[in-house]
Write a protein that holds these residues in place. Structure first.
Motif, PDB file in Angstrom:
ATOM      1  N   TYR A  53       0.873  -1.187   0.000  1.00 15.03           N
ATOM      2  CA  TYR A  53       0.000   0.000   0.000  1.00 15.03           C
ATOM      3  C   TYR A  53       0.902   1.226   0.000  1.00 15.03           C
ATOM      4  O   TYR A  53       2.131   1.123   0.005  1.00 15.03           O
ATOM      5  CB  TYR A  53      -1.041  -0.077   1.107  1.00 15.03           C
ATOM      6  CG  TYR A  53      -0.725   0.518   2.460  1.00 15.03           C
ATOM      7  CD1 TYR A  53       0.333   0.055   3.237  1.00 15.03           C
ATOM      8  CD2 TYR A  53      -1.506   1.545   2.982  1.00 15.03           C
ATOM      9  CE1 TYR A  53       0.578   0.597   4.482  1.00 15.03           C
ATOM     10  CE2 TYR A  53      -1.266   2.083   4.227  1.00 15.03           C
ATOM     11  CZ  TYR A  53      -0.223   1.620   4.972  1.00 15.03           C
ATOM     12  OH  TYR A  53       0.024   2.153   6.218  1.00 15.03           O
ATOM     13  N   TYR A  54       0.273   2.398   0.000  1.00 12.52           N
ATOM     14  CA  TYR A  54       0.999   3.625  -0.347  1.00 12.52           C
ATOM     15  C   TYR A  54       2.101   4.059   0.619  1.00 12.52           C
ATOM     16  O   TYR A  54       2.888   4.921   0.281  1.00 12.52           O
ATOM     17  CB  TYR A  54      -0.010   4.770  -0.557  1.00 12.52           C
ATOM     18  CG  TYR A  54      -1.043   4.888   0.546  1.00 12.52           C
ATOM     19  CD1 TYR A  54      -0.733   5.426   1.795  1.00 12.52           C
ATOM     20  CD2 TYR A  54      -2.343   4.431   0.354  1.00 12.52           C
ATOM     21  CE1 TYR A  54      -1.676   5.507   2.804  1.00 12.52           C
ATOM     22  CE2 TYR A  54      -3.301   4.519   1.356  1.00 12.52           C
ATOM     23  CZ  TYR A  54      -2.950   5.069   2.589  1.00 12.52           C
ATOM     24  OH  TYR A  54      -3.887   5.139   3.587  1.00 12.52           O
ATOM     25  N   ARG A  55       2.177   3.475   1.850  1.00 16.41           N
ATOM     26  CA  ARG A  55       3.272   3.895   2.746  1.00 16.41           C
ATOM     27  C   ARG A  55       4.499   2.988   2.655  1.00 16.41           C
ATOM     28  O   ARG A  55       5.444   3.151   3.408  1.00 16.41           O
ATOM     29  CB  ARG A  55       2.788   3.928   4.195  1.00 16.41           C
ATOM     30  CG  ARG A  55       1.717   4.950   4.438  1.00 16.41           C
ATOM     31  CD  ARG A  55       1.604   5.416   5.865  1.00 16.41           C
ATOM     32  NE  ARG A  55       0.352   6.129   6.022  1.00 16.41           N
ATOM     33  CZ  ARG A  55       0.158   7.417   5.697  1.00 16.41           C
ATOM     34  NH1 ARG A  55       1.146   8.146   5.242  1.00 16.41           N
ATOM     35  NH2 ARG A  55      -1.028   7.974   5.865  1.00 16.41           N
ATOM     36  N   GLY A  97      -7.115   1.674   9.404  1.00 15.82           N
ATOM     37  CA  GLY A  97      -8.481   2.073   9.034  1.00 15.82           C
ATOM     38  C   GLY A  97      -8.986   1.254   7.863  1.00 15.82           C
ATOM     39  O   GLY A  97     -10.110   0.739   7.878  1.00 15.82           O
ATOM     40  N   SER A  98      -8.132   1.095   6.871  1.00 20.84           N
ATOM     41  CA  SER A  98      -8.505   0.352   5.656  1.00 20.84           C
ATOM     42  C   SER A  98      -8.794  -1.110   5.952  1.00 20.84           C
ATOM     43  O   SER A  98      -9.501  -1.774   5.192  1.00 20.84           O
ATOM     44  CB  SER A  98      -7.357   0.436   4.639  1.00 20.84           C
ATOM     45  OG  SER A  98      -6.958   1.764   4.484  1.00 20.84           O
ATOM     46  N   TYR A 142      -3.885   5.852  13.322  1.00 20.90           N
ATOM     47  CA  TYR A 142      -4.790   6.838  12.718  1.00 20.90           C
ATOM     48  C   TYR A 142      -5.206   6.425  11.310  1.00 20.90           C
ATOM     49  O   TYR A 142      -4.399   5.845  10.560  1.00 20.90           O
ATOM     50  CB  TYR A 142      -4.095   8.216  12.603  1.00 20.90           C
ATOM     51  CG  TYR A 142      -4.040   8.950  13.914  1.00 20.90           C
ATOM     52  CD1 TYR A 142      -5.070   9.796  14.301  1.00 20.90           C
ATOM     53  CD2 TYR A 142      -2.960   8.760  14.774  1.00 20.90           C
ATOM     54  CE1 TYR A 142      -5.035  10.448  15.527  1.00 20.90           C
ATOM     55  CE2 TYR A 142      -2.909   9.410  16.004  1.00 20.90           C
ATOM     56  CZ  TYR A 142      -3.948  10.256  16.374  1.00 20.90           C
ATOM     57  OH  TYR A 142      -3.909  10.895  17.587  1.00 20.90           O
TER      58      TYR A 142
END
Ligand SMILES: Cc1ncc(C[n+]2csc(CCOP(=O)(O)OP(=O)(O)O)c2C)c(N)n1
Length: 334
Positions: A76-78, A159-160, A189
């Motif tokens: 994922y994006y991080r 969260g996802s 978060y």
């Protein structure tokens, strides 16, 4: 968010000194490239940035447990540090940020941070969060159908992880004992929504047993603990024992993205505390304390990375933009 101290001694990993130093350099590469991405965004050369600062050590420990020659990664994006370890180069990251034709993820068609490289079995994700989860189960099922022994790993945020796609993927993977490692990087978060408003279970790892397999929470600032958990999960997947869910506790040192300001919803004390507990700083100190690293190594690696990042930035910026006449290329298989 639950705080955990760095504890596991690096020698418990069984890794050589050389490998530990390579990991240190990979962690520092993740941090320094990320800092450059922010600079390029702030001066208007990139349109957007979403940052992995605070997750570098956990991601390095995760990535190292896999076989980059055959395993599949759905990041994922991080996951900047993890994709750089898995084979993407600093220049690849810059090519995507500048939106160049040579960008291996999408030939300049996607947003930055949607990492992908066909050559390295890194499958780029869509922007709707967690859609990579069901795809990971499909890829894992492919290994079973073809009798191949690759393992698939997929990541998402806390969260996802409440998206239905995660339940769908974990359920079918549990039923078929698929060779997949499910990962949630828990930074406390989802943009501005804190963990206590996201889930009622004590740990997200508790969702693993609900689907018939192990769920483990690890401290992502503890390299040894995280690496050993992933090593076991990969061994289990490869030996036919099915999936594992690993929840990595990480920090999010920056705002959610370059379009956010976390000072609006996190207190000054909380921000000072996470800066003080920066996992990269803790990891560097651990390497010094355990005799793997000295000041001369630190300086040398900083200089090598500065040269690498400057060169990658300049070379990528000078590459051609995509040809607008070919905008629909790459959308469908030939
Ligand atoms: C299905 C969907 N809903 C909402 C969004 C907008 N969005 C992008 S990132 C994000 C927060 C994700 O938080 P988390 O999963 O905790 O990951 P983190 O960014 O903290 O690493 C949201 C709501 C989206 N991209 N896709």
């Amino acid at each position: 968010m639950q705080k955990m101290k760095t504890t596991g001694k690096l020698k418990t990993t069984g890794l050589s000194r050389e490998t530990i130093l390579d990991v240190y350099k990979a962690v520092m590469r993740g941090r320094r490239v990320d800092e450059r991405l922010w600079q390029l965004t702030r001066i208007g050369k990139f349109s957007f940035n979403i940052s992995g600062q605070g997750a570098e050590v956990g991601q390095a420990a995760m990535a190292l447990a896999f076989d980059y020659d055959k395993d599949y990664f759905l990041p994922y994006y991080r996951d900047l540090t993890a994709v750089l370890m898995w084979g993407m180069t600093t220049k690849d990251i810059m090519l995507a940020g500048f939106g160049k034709e040579a960008d291996p993820a999408s030939h300049g068609r996607q947003m930055p941070s949607h990492y992908g490289s066909k050559a390295h079995n890194i499958v780029s994700h869509s922007s709707p969060v967690s859609t990579q989860y069901p795809i990971s189960a499909g890829i894992a099922y492919g290994a079973q159908m073809r009798g191949e022994d690759y393992v698939t790993v997929v990541t998402t945020g806390d969260g996802s992880f409440s998206q239905g796609e995660c339940a769908v993927a974990m359920n079918i993977a549990g039923v078929h004992k698929m060779p997949v490692v499910f990962v949630v990087e828990n930074n406390g978060y989802a943009i501005s929504v804190p963990d206590k408003e996201q889930y009622a279970v004590e740990k997200l790892a508790d969702r693993g047993p609900a689907f018939g397999f192990n769920g483990i929470r690890v401290n992502g600032s503890d390299f040894a603990e995280t690496y050993l958990a992933f090593k076991q999960a990969v061994t289990d997947a490869r030996q036919g024992n099915g999936p594992t869910l690993i929840e990595i506790m990480v920090e999010r040192l920056t705002s959610h993205s370059s379009d956010d300001d976390q000072r609006v919803y996190r207190s000054a004390e909380e921000l000072a505390e996470i800066k003080e507990n920066d996992p990269v700083k803790l990891f560097q100190q651990q390497l010094i304390d355990e005799g793997y690293l000295n000041e001369a190594d630190i300086d040398r690696i900083e200089k090598e990375l500065e040269t690498e990042i400057n060169q990658a930035t300049d070379e990528a910026e000078a590459m051609p933009d995509p040809d607008p006449a070919k905008i629909t290329d790459q959308l469908y298989a030939e």
